[in-house]
Design an enzyme around this catalytic site. Structure first.
Site, PDB file in Angstrom:
ATOM      1  N   LEU A  62     -15.652   4.275   9.951  1.00 17.49           N
ATOM      2  CA  LEU A  62     -15.411   5.545  10.632  1.00 17.49           C
ATOM      3  C   LEU A  62     -13.975   5.597  11.126  1.00 17.49           C
ATOM      4  O   LEU A  62     -13.659   5.089  12.208  1.00 17.49           O
ATOM      5  CB  LEU A  62     -16.389   5.696  11.813  1.00 17.49           C
ATOM      6  CG  LEU A  62     -17.879   5.453  11.494  1.00 17.49           C
ATOM      7  CD1 LEU A  62     -18.728   5.584  12.750  1.00 17.49           C
ATOM      8  CD2 LEU A  62     -18.374   6.407  10.407  1.00 17.49           C
ATOM      9  N   HIS A 117     -12.788   3.627   0.073  1.00 19.30           N
ATOM     10  CA  HIS A 117     -12.767   2.612   1.139  1.00 19.30           C
ATOM     11  C   HIS A 117     -13.443   1.342   0.647  1.00 19.30           C
ATOM     12  O   HIS A 117     -13.963   0.558   1.435  1.00 19.30           O
ATOM     13  CB  HIS A 117     -13.508   3.073   2.415  1.00 19.30           C
ATOM     14  CG  HIS A 117     -12.924   4.258   3.101  1.00 19.30           C
ATOM     15  ND1 HIS A 117     -13.691   5.278   3.608  1.00 19.30           N
ATOM     16  CD2 HIS A 117     -11.646   4.588   3.380  1.00 19.30           C
ATOM     17  CE1 HIS A 117     -12.913   6.183   4.165  1.00 19.30           C
ATOM     18  NE2 HIS A 117     -11.657   5.790   4.036  1.00 19.30           N
ATOM     19  N   ASP A 153      -8.226  14.262  15.777  1.00 16.92           N
ATOM     20  CA  ASP A 153      -8.288  12.966  16.453  1.00 16.92           C
ATOM     21  C   ASP A 153      -9.493  12.948  17.395  1.00 16.92           C
ATOM     22  O   ASP A 153      -9.622  13.805  18.278  1.00 16.92           O
ATOM     23  CB  ASP A 153      -6.993  12.712  17.232  1.00 16.92           C
ATOM     24  CG  ASP A 153      -6.920  11.263  17.693  1.00 16.92           C
ATOM     25  OD1 ASP A 153      -7.841  10.817  18.409  1.00 16.92           O
ATOM     26  OD2 ASP A 153      -5.950  10.581  17.327  1.00 16.92           O
ATOM     27  N   ARG A 186     -11.847  16.340   6.844  1.00 17.43           N
ATOM     28  CA  ARG A 186     -12.640  16.585   5.625  1.00 17.43           C
ATOM     29  C   ARG A 186     -14.083  16.926   5.972  1.00 17.43           C
ATOM     30  O   ARG A 186     -14.662  16.309   6.866  1.00 17.43           O
ATOM     31  CB  ARG A 186     -12.598  15.358   4.709  1.00 17.43           C
ATOM     32  CG  ARG A 186     -11.286  15.206   3.976  1.00 17.43           C
ATOM     33  CD  ARG A 186     -11.196  13.887   3.238  1.00 17.43           C
ATOM     34  NE  ARG A 186     -10.362  12.936   3.947  1.00 17.43           N
ATOM     35  CZ  ARG A 186     -10.195  11.660   3.598  1.00 17.43           C
ATOM     36  NH1 ARG A 186     -10.821  11.180   2.562  1.00 17.43           N
ATOM     37  NH2 ARG A 186      -9.410  10.875   4.287  1.00 17.43           N
ATOM     38  N   GLY A 228     -14.987   3.584  14.659  1.00 15.30           N
ATOM     39  CA  GLY A 228     -16.037   2.551  14.693  1.00 15.30           C
ATOM     40  C   GLY A 228     -15.663   1.339  15.531  1.00 15.30           C
ATOM     41  O   GLY A 228     -16.509   0.740  16.185  1.00 15.30           O
ATOM     42  N   ASN A 272     -13.255   1.350  18.015  1.00 16.42           N
ATOM     43  CA  ASN A 272     -12.745   1.651  19.359  1.00 16.42           C
ATOM     44  C   ASN A 272     -13.641   2.499  20.244  1.00 16.42           C
ATOM     45  O   ASN A 272     -13.454   2.532  21.450  1.00 16.42           O
ATOM     46  CB  ASN A 272     -11.390   2.384  19.242  1.00 16.42           C
ATOM     47  CG  ASN A 272     -10.326   1.467  18.702  1.00 16.42           C
ATOM     48  OD1 ASN A 272     -10.051   0.430  19.285  1.00 16.42           O
ATOM     49  ND2 ASN A 272      -9.744   1.830  17.578  1.00 16.42           N
ATOM     50  N   ARG A 321      -2.794  -2.048  -3.295  1.00 15.34           N
ATOM     51  CA  ARG A 321      -3.964  -1.189  -3.144  1.00 15.34           C
ATOM     52  C   ARG A 321      -3.798  -0.041  -4.139  1.00 15.34           C
ATOM     53  O   ARG A 321      -2.773   0.646  -4.152  1.00 15.34           O
ATOM     54  CB  ARG A 321      -4.016  -0.624  -1.726  1.00 15.34           C
ATOM     55  CG  ARG A 321      -5.162   0.318  -1.561  1.00 15.34           C
ATOM     56  CD  ARG A 321      -5.217   0.956  -0.206  1.00 15.34           C
ATOM     57  NE  ARG A 321      -6.389   1.797  -0.160  1.00 15.34           N
ATOM     58  CZ  ARG A 321      -6.383   3.052   0.258  1.00 15.34           C
ATOM     59  NH1 ARG A 321      -5.282   3.610   0.691  1.00 15.34           N
ATOM     60  NH2 ARG A 321      -7.495   3.749   0.251  1.00 15.34           N
ATOM     61  N   ASN A 333       0.855  -1.179   0.000  1.00 13.38           N
ATOM     62  CA  ASN A 333       0.000   0.000   0.000  1.00 13.38           C
ATOM     63  C   ASN A 333       0.897   1.236   0.000  1.00 13.38           C
ATOM     64  O   ASN A 333       1.489   1.577   1.016  1.00 13.38           O
ATOM     65  CB  ASN A 333      -0.897  -0.031   1.254  1.00 13.38           C
ATOM     66  CG  ASN A 333      -1.874   1.138   1.299  1.00 13.38           C
ATOM     67  OD1 ASN A 333      -1.815   2.040   0.463  1.00 13.38           O
ATOM     68  ND2 ASN A 333      -2.760   1.111   2.277  1.00 13.38           N
ATOM     69  N   LYS A 392       3.476   0.782   2.939  1.00 17.73           N
ATOM     70  CA  LYS A 392       3.140  -0.206   3.979  1.00 17.73           C
ATOM     71  C   LYS A 392       3.109  -1.574   3.325  1.00 17.73           C
ATOM     72  O   LYS A 392       2.675  -1.690   2.163  1.00 17.73           O
ATOM     73  CB  LYS A 392       1.754   0.085   4.559  1.00 17.73           C
ATOM     74  CG  LYS A 392       1.762   1.221   5.582  1.00 17.73           C
ATOM     75  CD  LYS A 392       0.447   1.272   6.321  1.00 17.73           C
ATOM     76  CE  LYS A 392      -0.385   2.412   5.795  1.00 17.73           C
ATOM     77  NZ  LYS A 392      -1.683   2.601   6.331  1.00 17.73           N
ATOM     78  N   GLU A 436      -8.187  -4.522   5.372  1.00 25.18           N
ATOM     79  CA  GLU A 436      -8.035  -4.277   3.939  1.00 25.18           C
ATOM     80  C   GLU A 436      -6.909  -5.123   3.350  1.00 25.18           C
ATOM     81  O   GLU A 436      -6.986  -5.579   2.220  1.00 25.18           O
ATOM     82  CB  GLU A 436      -7.803  -2.792   3.685  1.00 25.18           C
ATOM     83  CG  GLU A 436      -9.057  -1.985   3.989  1.00 25.18           C
ATOM     84  CD  GLU A 436      -8.844  -0.490   4.026  1.00 25.18           C
ATOM     85  OE1 GLU A 436      -8.992   0.136   2.977  1.00 25.18           O
ATOM     86  OE2 GLU A 436      -8.540   0.050   5.105  1.00 25.18           O
ATOM     87  N   ASN A 485     -10.136   8.076  10.259  1.00 28.33           N
ATOM     88  CA  ASN A 485      -9.789   9.465  10.003  1.00 28.33           C
ATOM     89  C   ASN A 485     -10.550   9.943   8.766  1.00 28.33           C
ATOM     90  O   ASN A 485     -11.149  11.010   8.755  1.00 28.33           O
ATOM     91  CB  ASN A 485      -8.272   9.557   9.822  1.00 28.33           C
ATOM     92  CG  ASN A 485      -7.810  10.959  10.067  1.00 28.33           C
ATOM     93  OD1 ASN A 485      -8.579  11.801  10.537  1.00 28.33           O
ATOM     94  ND2 ASN A 485      -6.574  11.218   9.715  1.00 28.33           N
ATOM     95  N   GLY A 486     -10.527   9.104   7.714  1.00 30.24           N
ATOM     96  CA  GLY A 486     -11.477   9.279   6.616  1.00 30.24           C
ATOM     97  C   GLY A 486     -12.694   8.444   6.981  1.00 30.24           C
ATOM     98  O   GLY A 486     -12.562   7.464   7.710  1.00 30.24           O
TER      99      GLY A 486
HETATM  100  P1  AMP Z   1      -8.151   4.979  11.021  1.00 34.79           P
HETATM  101  O1  AMP Z   1      -8.124   6.029   9.958  1.00 34.79           O
HETATM  102  O2  AMP Z   1      -9.119   3.878  10.758  1.00 34.79           O
HETATM  103  O3  AMP Z   1      -6.785   4.471  11.395  1.00 34.79           O
HETATM  104  O4  AMP Z   1      -8.709   5.705  12.335  1.00 34.79           O
HETATM  105  C1  AMP Z   1      -7.958   6.676  12.987  1.00 34.79           C
HETATM  106  C2  AMP Z   1      -8.836   7.473  13.914  1.00 34.79           C
HETATM  107  O5  AMP Z   1      -9.459   6.603  14.872  1.00 34.79           O
HETATM  108  C3  AMP Z   1      -8.034   8.471  14.750  1.00 34.79           C
HETATM  109  O6  AMP Z   1      -8.040   9.724  14.136  1.00 34.79           O
HETATM  110  C4  AMP Z   1      -8.796   8.528  16.042  1.00 34.79           C
HETATM  111  O7  AMP Z   1      -9.541   9.698  16.036  1.00 34.79           O
HETATM  112  C5  AMP Z   1      -9.772   7.381  16.015  1.00 34.79           C
HETATM  113  N1  AMP Z   1      -9.665   6.560  17.230  1.00 34.79           N
HETATM  114  C6  AMP Z   1      -8.784   5.590  17.515  1.00 34.79           C
HETATM  115  N2  AMP Z   1      -9.015   5.083  18.758  1.00 34.79           N
HETATM  116  C7  AMP Z   1     -10.060   5.748  19.271  1.00 34.79           C
HETATM  117  C8  AMP Z   1     -10.800   5.705  20.505  1.00 34.79           C
HETATM  118  N3  AMP Z   1     -10.492   4.854  21.466  1.00 34.79           N
HETATM  119  N4  AMP Z   1     -11.821   6.562  20.655  1.00 34.79           N
HETATM  120  C9  AMP Z   1     -12.151   7.433  19.684  1.00 34.79           C
HETATM  121  N5  AMP Z   1     -11.510   7.516  18.509  1.00 34.79           N
HETATM  122  C10 AMP Z   1     -10.487   6.691  18.298  1.00 34.79           C
END
Ligand code: AMP
Length: 397
Positions: free
Chosen positions: A208, A180, A282, A240, A332, A334, A91, A7, A14, A383, A210-211
């Site tokens: 859900l 996605h 975040d 975004r 989603g 966490n 990817r 990726n 990665k 993925e 970052n994107g």
């Molecule tokens: P991803 O793009 O799937 O790697 O998701 C990254 C995002 O997940 C980060 O920007 C965090 O905001 C969110 N995230 C990770 N852990 C938690 C958590 N325990 N509670 C809320 N948001 C989380």
């Protein structure tokens, strides 16, 4: 059989080497700062300490060479030679209007990836570099392109066409593509298997991270998805905006004396939960600020949940029902509070969350109560595994 999954981002690469006999990860890692001073590789092998190499990687070609050296190293490696790799799965962000499925790379495929540079300016050039680097490092080995847009190619015209003059679709292929896709495909299929749903189940996936994007699918085939021509439309994301009235672009450009490119940069990088809250992109930071009484952080989170709930409602209508709603990706998987808040909007569908079941992170699980009319599930996305499965299927038949 071992599949290498690659990726590539503009300055990163990665990888994962997956043993397809049991779908276990043999090794994985990340090359950072490719083309920038201070590039480094961090390689991880289960049960061994991380192996870090700081070495100049002017292009993705040197990065791939370093990954090959790490994978085959006597001390830190997991294979004797690259002959053990069956094929490489990549990817690729955008396959344009051409590819509805993953495909073994040849010159025509590379041409299409190149033609889509303007649709995926940050990713497609890097994805192509990764493919060409693998071709150079492992001549004759099959490379497979797994497009993030393939899943969305299953949509009908009524879902993918925008209500703008048709000539823009004809001339420039302006349409909803969705992104996605690999994650939505993986999670929707996994939901049917894990949730023991009927084969043609109606599933809504909320990816859900970052994107972020929401999709609707029937039997794993995409009906609709929230991202559009580019990964900007839809729900609120880390930086975004998701959906906005296009008039806002002209209005702000005129007032701030900026051009449309600068405005797009604002919508991509300075908006979303970051722009609304002024705190962070975040969700953990924003949640903490909201708990401490920061009003903008609270309204940002409220708007985030509300928009997702609206999409779930719209997609339930589009499919005339829903059997399962799945949560995946960083937020989603966490954030149990977020899942609970979104599901609180869905009482009219008979959705009932079981608080105890919902009290988990990153595990495949049904989180709805037994008497919930719709199954709600947490399905961690994978993925890389989805790419490896596609690659294996295309190269060993
Ligand atoms: P991803 O793009 O799937 O790697 O998701 C990254 C995002 O997940 C980060 O920007 C965090 O905001 C969110 N995230 C990770 N852990 C938690 C958590 N325990 N509670 C809320 N948001 C989380």
């Amino acid at each position: 059989m071992k599949i290498l999954v690659i990726n590539c981002g503009s300055s990163s690469l990665k990888y994962q080497l997956i043993d397809m006999e049991n779908e276990s990860v043999l090794a994985k890692g990340l090359c950072e700062r490719i083309g920038i001073n201070g590039s480094m590789l961090t390689a991880k092998v289960p049960g061994k300490p991380d192996y870090v190499v700081e070495k100049d990687m002017p292009t993705h070609k040197e990065a791939i060479e370093l990954v090959m050296a790490a994978l085959t190293s006597a001390d830190h490696g997991v294979i004797k030679s690259t002959d053990e790799i069956t094929a490489v799965g990549h990817r690729v962000l955008h396959g344009g209007n051409t590819y509805t499925e993953s495909i073994v790379v040849n010159e025509d495929v590379k041409k299409v990836i190149r033609e889509c540079f303007d649709l995926g300016p940050l990713h497609n050039p890097a994805n192509l570099m990764g493919i060409e680097a693998c071709e150079a490092a492992m001549p004759g080995k099959k490379n497979v392109a797994v497009f993030d847009t393939s899943f969305g190619m299953g949509m009908e015209e009524k879902a993918y066409l925008y209500a703008i003059p048709y000539e823009y679709y004809e001339k420039y292929k302006v349409r909803r593509y969705g992104f996605h896709g690999t994650s939505h495909m993986f999670v929707s299929r996994e939901a049917i298997k894990f949730g023991k749903l009927k084969k043609d189940a109606k599933v809504i996936v909320c990816h859900l991270g970052n994107g972020a994007s929401v999709s609707a699918s029937i039997g794993g085939k995409c009906v609709d998805t929230s991202m559009g021509l580019a990964p900007l439309e839809g729900v609120i994301m880390g930086t975004r905006s998701g959906d906005v009235d296009p008039t806002i672009l002209q209005f702000i450009c005129n007032h701030e004396k900026i051009d449309v490119n600068q405005m797009l940069n604002i919508l991509n990088k300075k908006s979303g939960i970051l722009g609304m809250s002024g705190v962070s992109s975040d969700f953990r930071d924003v949640g903490k600020a909201a708990a401490e009484g920061n009003k903008r952080a609270q309204v940002g989170l409220d708007a985030y949940d509300y928009r997702i709930a609206k999409y779930i409602g719209a997609y339930t209508a589009a499919m005339n029902g829903v059997d399962a709603i799945c949560f995946t990706a960083g937020v989603g998987e966490n954030d149990k509070e977020c899942r609970k808040r979104i599901c609180a909007y869905l009482g009219y569908l008979g959705v009932k969350i079981d608080e105890e079941r919902n009290n988990i992170r990153g595990e495949e699980r049904v989180i709805s109560a037994d008497d919930s009319k719709v199954k709600v599930m947490l399905i961690p996305t994978n993925e890389e595994l989805a790419i490896a499965r596609e690659t294996l299927a295309l190269t060993t038949k």
